[in-house]
Scaffold this active site. Structure first.
Site, PDB file in Angstrom:
ATOM      1  N   PHE A 456     -15.134   8.197  -4.358  1.00 41.93           N
ATOM      2  CA  PHE A 456     -14.769   9.482  -5.145  1.00 41.93           C
ATOM      3  C   PHE A 456     -13.298   9.875  -4.857  1.00 41.93           C
ATOM      4  O   PHE A 456     -13.156  11.111  -4.970  1.00 41.93           O
ATOM      5  CB  PHE A 456     -15.861  10.594  -5.182  1.00 41.93           C
ATOM      6  N   HIS A 457     -12.507   8.700  -4.524  1.00 43.32           N
ATOM      7  CA  HIS A 457     -11.125   9.550  -4.172  1.00 43.32           C
ATOM      8  C   HIS A 457     -10.209   9.183  -5.227  1.00 43.32           C
ATOM      9  O   HIS A 457      -9.073   8.663  -4.980  1.00 43.32           O
ATOM     10  CB  HIS A 457     -10.791   8.773  -2.888  1.00 43.32           C
ATOM     11  N   THR A 458     -10.536   9.165  -6.377  1.00 41.79           N
ATOM     12  CA  THR A 458      -9.561   8.864  -7.666  1.00 41.79           C
ATOM     13  C   THR A 458      -8.333   9.472  -7.559  1.00 41.79           C
ATOM     14  O   THR A 458      -8.512  10.810  -7.404  1.00 41.79           O
ATOM     15  CB  THR A 458     -10.377   9.124  -9.026  1.00 41.79           C
TER      16      THR A 458
END
Length: 519
Positions: A456-458
């Site tokens: 979830f590190h977009t």
């Protein structure tokens, strides 16, 4: 504790500053501007989320994804991940993703930020950003050369880590990885207990740290449930935000400036809907071209996660503690690398994608080890599929597109499989579950394709720099426009080797300083 309340104030036609998005970056910049006496409107599309038990409880964060506080975005399937859809939890609530994330406070390696400087983000070396990291922090061990105390975000280690969390640290040490006291110190290579935004068993989000203490200030108007639709301009100057209030489109003006902090997905969407982006993309959508910035929506980066390596437990794991983990290992797949490139963590339960769940027997007592790549090479993009602010998006990280990424992940999986057979896990390991044995390279690759997920590190979709694909300059101002800044993960030029909450908070702190210095 007594929870604060959001003041119900009439919306004024104009404010000094409008901050769009209340996550890690937006909360920080809004708070600092309010403290400086500016009149600030903070617009959040989601609800307040104050006093919600499942948000406050650190052990309940996983179900928040795909829930009412999540935007519900997906990465577009590719053959490299067997045509699967990977969900990307993004917070749609006051505090943004810091209100639904795994509460990890981790800023990676100092070289990550030196790389930003080398890539054209002048003034963003580690020496430049360290004071802003320290400003964020209220670290349980107090201030040091690398850590801050007294800041808005409480950061603590687990007061009572689960035995599987300490087994990860001890097992890694058996495999030759050094044990370190603090992964947010001068070097992140090693095994350590994690730093959490958790205190007294409760989540410490950006909303709680930065916004709750000032919700009663007369110069802060927090407007929840308001979707930003587009930006308004007077020539080249951004002067207003058009946003929905009770299903009515409202235009609110900003006298001093507007800060976008909607995150790496919705900031580029709002820019493009306002005519800022690649002219070819804008024309494809029938949108006018206000600013020719082809980098909007490009350079998308994320860390690929293998979710996860599951093992049979010889006894019940018991209820989860902390965030369901508690420790981490950062290590190198090759000894000659300048910094750690792989990240490994415990999971106090089973953890699997739907394909893995369908392919393996995960019944009974199971624990897992998650692992993934923190120095990923693959780059992707984001494209609009329609001009409605709620239209679907084509979001493509291009996971596993680079052979080097797959090679590193194969080693990461092999490391996790070996971890569980160290002496440290002797009281827990009762056989393999998924994979069902310790396979060779070909089978590990097959497993990675069915288990590849996201940390979830977009980030990176409106990058900072000076080249033709940069969207903001080194003071976070959008190139070629006045009165418009970005303070979120989209400005990150090169993904750091860590969770993105800490660096984005730092970006918000710097954005506020840039604004106040220019005033």
């Amino acid at each position: 504790m007594t929870h604060p309340s959001i003041q119900n104030r009439p919306l004024k036609p104009s404010y000094d500053h409008i901050v769009v998005g209340s996550g890690s970056g937006g909360a920080a910049v809004a708070r600092r501007l309010v403290d400086a006496g500016a009149d600030v409107l903070l617009i959040e599309a989601g609800p307040g989320g104050i006093g919600i038990p499942e948000i406050d409880d650190p052990t309940q964060w996983v179900p928040l994804g795909r829930g009412v506080y999540d935007w519900g975005y997906d990465y577009t399937p590719t053959d490299r991940i067997n045509g699967r859809t990977i969900g990307i939890p993004r917070g749609r609530v006051l505090g943004g993703s810091s209100a639904i994330n795994a509460m990890m406070w981790y800023r990676g390696h100092p070289a990550d930020y030196d790389a930003w400087e080398a890539a054209g983000a002048r003034g963003w070396s580690f020496a430049d950003v360290l004071p802003y990291f320290k400003r964020c922090e209220d670290w349980q061990d107090g201030e040091t050369a690398f850590r801050g105390a007294g800041g808005p975000l409480r950061i603590e280690r687990s007061p009572d880590p689960h035995p599987l969390a300490t087994a990860l640290v001890d097992g890694a040490h058996e495999l030759g990885v050094p044990v370190i006291d603090d992964p947010n110190g001068p070097d992140n290579e090693g095994a350590a207990l994690s730093n959490f935004n958790i205190s007294r068993g409760k989540r410490w989000s950006s909303a709680r740290g930065y916004l709750w203490p000032v919700l009663d200030r007369e110069n802060l108007h927090v407007l929840t449930g308001s979707l930003a639709v587009s930006l308004g301009f007077d020539g080249r100057r951004c002067v207003s935000v058009r946003h929905m209030v009770d299903d009515v489109l409202i235009e609110t003006r900003a006298g001093a400036g507007i800060v976008l902090a909607l995150g790496a997905i919705d900031t580029p969407r709002l820019l493009m809907l306002s005519g800022i982006g690649d002219p070819a993309e804008l024309k494809r959508l029938g949108l006018p071209v206000l600013a020719d910035l082809p980098g909007v929506g490009r350079n998308l980066q994320d860390h690929p996660l293998v979710r996860a390596i599951n093992f049979r437990a010889s006894r019940p794991v018991g209820p989860p503690r902390d965030n369901g983990g508690g420790s981490m290992v950062n290590w190198k797949t090759q000894a000659n690398l300048a910094q750690a490139n792989v990240h490994t963590f415990p999971v106090l339960n089973r953890s699997a994608t739907p394909d893995v769940t369908a392919s393996y027997d995960l019944s009974g007592d199971v624990f897992a080890i998650g692992t993934g790549l923190m120095r990923s090479r693959s780059r992707g993009f984001l494209r609009l599929l329609g001009t409605d602010p709620r239209s679907p998006l084509d979001i493509q990280p291009n996971f596993l597109a680079e052979q080097g990424d797959m090679d590193d992940l194969v080693q990461a999986v092999d490391f996790a499989l070996n971890l569980a057979r160290t002496h440290a896990y002797a009281d827990w390991f009762d056989g393999f579950a998924a994979p069902a044995r310790h396979p060779g390279r070909t089978e590990i690759i097959d497993f990675i394709r069915m288990s590849c997920s996201t940390f979830f590190h977009t980030c990176g979709t409106a990058k900072m720099g000076e080249d033709a694909m940069s969207v903001v300059d080194s003071r976070l101002a959008v190139h070629g426009l006045d009165g418009l800044m970005i303070a979120d993960a989209s400005v990150i030029p090169i993904i750091p080797s860590c969770n993105t909450h800490a660096p984005v908070t730092m970006i918000g702190e710097r954005a506020a300083d840039f604004i106040l210095q220019a005033a």
